[in-house]
Scaffold this motif. Structure first.
Motif, short mmCIF file in Angstrom:
data_model
loop_
_atom_site.label_atom_id
_atom_site.label_comp_id
_atom_site.label_asym_id
_atom_site.label_seq_id
_atom_site.Cartn_x
_atom_site.Cartn_y
_atom_site.Cartn_z
N TRP A 143 -6.18 0.66 3.78
CA TRP A 143 -5.43 0.73 3.95
C TRP A 143 -4.91 0.14 5.85
O TRP A 143 -4.09 -1.21 5.11
CB TRP A 143 -3.77 1.80 3.17
CG TRP A 143 -3.49 2.20 2.16
CD1 TRP A 143 -4.72 2.47 0.91
CD2 TRP A 143 -3.35 0.79 0.91
NE1 TRP A 143 -4.31 2.80 0.04
CE2 TRP A 143 -3.98 1.53 -0.29
CE3 TRP A 143 -2.80 0.09 1.15
CZ2 TRP A 143 -3.77 1.09 -1.28
CZ3 TRP A 143 -2.00 -0.42 -0.30
CH2 TRP A 143 -2.96 -0.11 -0.94
N GLU B 142 -7.03 6.33 4.01
CA GLU B 142 -6.17 5.95 4.68
C GLU B 142 -6.88 4.51 4.77
O GLU B 142 -6.38 3.24 5.23
CB GLU B 142 -5.77 6.20 6.03
CG GLU B 142 -4.84 7.75 4.90
CD GLU B 142 -4.84 8.35 6.63
OE1 GLU B 142 -4.13 8.33 7.29
OE2 GLU B 142 -4.40 9.91 5.67
N VAL C 221 3.47 2.83 2.11
CA VAL C 221 3.08 1.47 1.61
C VAL C 221 4.18 0.41 1.39
O VAL C 221 4.22 -0.39 2.38
CB VAL C 221 1.59 1.24 0.32
CG1 VAL C 221 1.54 0.18 0.40
CG2 VAL C 221 0.47 2.07 1.40
N TRP D 169 2.29 5.91 -1.55
CA TRP D 169 2.84 4.71 -2.38
C TRP D 169 3.70 4.55 -1.74
O TRP D 169 4.27 3.12 -1.61
CB TRP D 169 2.27 4.66 -3.48
CG TRP D 169 1.03 4.62 -4.20
CD1 TRP D 169 0.10 6.20 -4.65
CD2 TRP D 169 -0.07 4.03 -3.69
NE1 TRP D 169 -0.85 6.12 -5.17
CE2 TRP D 169 -1.24 4.45 -4.47
CE3 TRP D 169 0.25 2.96 -3.14
CZ2 TRP D 169 -2.54 3.44 -4.37
CZ3 TRP D 169 -1.22 2.15 -3.41
CH2 TRP D 169 -1.90 2.32 -4.01
#
Length: 371
Positions: free
Chosen positions: A102, A99, A76, A73
């Protein structure tokens, strides 16, 4: 891409590990890619700045695997906050299934997302690995592979994304002292000055043919007593590997330096040896092959992964998988007898130099932007 007056793109290179071969690759790539783009390396807290001496920004986000849910996180948020033009992942970080969405999310933000495929499949794949990685690889704007054989493997998996074939670069970052053979052997007193030294180096596991290397050493004790076989690296702890190392220690005639080899000590082993053995049973590419090139050492290797293509540019002897211990024994004897094998290692082909590789990366990533 690096024309005068042009605004350089911002490329974020991501390596989950900070102290592995992936890190060596990422640091070497970034060092040359920065001549074409504004480069940032995102890696682990274990990244050694003194070792790599980066001339580019480094963000150390990742910790150990158990921290991955939290650290991901943070990663990200870092990507969303900085919005690079290109996000270049060095393999999957930890869990491709997690993954994958994302990757699609980052692409939805207008970020070009690319992946360097260092291994098509995990070394010990699960039944679902192939189908999962087909979906994972297909989620990227572009893929970078190290050989035509690897590209063919991708296509056979059903992955049809745009791909760049560019070889794995040599690991000249380890050659800091330019040691001569005699100097290196003086630093490794277990090695005989008059021996023809064959090196098995790196992570010690079954898939790299360690068991067969030990068996070949036993054959060479009688067939070629002037040969000295050396193992240097850290065991993966699997029973077959531990048994082979124990047999090597007990029967003698084989030097075993088991344990993690420090960055500054790698050069001692490669400068001291005459031949590098790569009797791999499985694999896509090998950093050890590129270490051999960096230290101008010929190789004896099986014909897997990118080895076949590497041997078009680098001196070495291919050996068959069948009866591998005997084949390796024969290959070592042939290499020792060769009069020109070592002489042909005088120059590394430009194909494997980082300026050439980084230039191809930059052009490919530029082409993928907006796709």
């Amino acid at each position: 891409m690096s024309a005068v007056g042009a605004v350089q793109p911002r490329i974020m290179v991501v390596s989950f590990t900070g102290d592995s071969g992936l890190t060596d690759y990422s640091a070497s790539l970034c060092n040359e890619l920065r001549r074409h783009a504004q480069v940032e390396l995102v890696t682990a807290q274990s990244f050694d700045r003194e070792k790599y001496k980066p001339a580019y920004p480094v963000t150390q986000l990742f910790r150990r695997t158990r921290h991955f849910p939290v650290d991901f996180w943070r990663f990200v948020w870092h990507v969303v906050r900085t919005r690079p033009d290109v996000l270049l992942l060095q393999s999957w970080l930890k869990y491709p299934a997690f993954e994958l969405p994302w990757v699609l999310f980052f692409r939805s933000l207008g970020i070009t997302v690319a992946l360097t495929v260092h291994d098509l499949l995990p070394h010990y794949p699960k039944p679902w690995s192939r189908s999962l990685l087909r979906r994972f690889y297909s989620s990227f704007d572009g893929l970078i592979v190290h050989s035509e054989a690897q590209l063919q493997g991708l296509r056979e998996m059903g992955v049809n994304r745009a791909a760049l074939v560019v070889p794995h670069g040599i690991y000249d970052i380890f050659n800091t002292l330019n040691l001569q053979r005699d100097q290196a052997r003086a630093l490794l007193p277990d090695l005989r000055n008059d021996a023809y030294v064959v090196l098995f180096f790196g992570h010690l596991d079954e898939r790299k043919g360690l068991v067969e290397f030990v068996e070949a050493a036993e054959l060479l004790r009688t067939r070629a007593p002037g040969v000295q076989m050396v193992i240097a690296g850290k065991s993966d702890g699997r029973p077959a590997v531990e048994a082979a190392l124990q047999r090597a220690r007990e029967r003698g005639g084989l030097v075993v330096h088991e344990g993690r080899i420090a960055h500054e000590d790698v050069q001692k082993y490669f400068a001291a040896c005459d031949l590098v053995a790569l009797p791999y049973l499985e694999g896509t590419t090998s950093g050890v092959m590129k270490l051999a090139m960096a230290f101008k050492r010929p190789v004896v290797c099986t014909e897997i992964g990118d080895f076949v293509e590497s041997l078009k540019h680098w001196p070495g002897l291919p050996i068959p998988h069948a009866d591998l211990a005997a084949a390796l024994c024969d290959g070592v004897i042939a290499a020792q007898a060769s009069k020109d094998l070592a002489a042909r290692t005088l120059a590394v082909s430009e194909t494997f130099t980082w300026p050439s590789i980084a230039g191809q990366y930059a052009q490919f990533l530029h082409q993928r932007r907006g796709h």
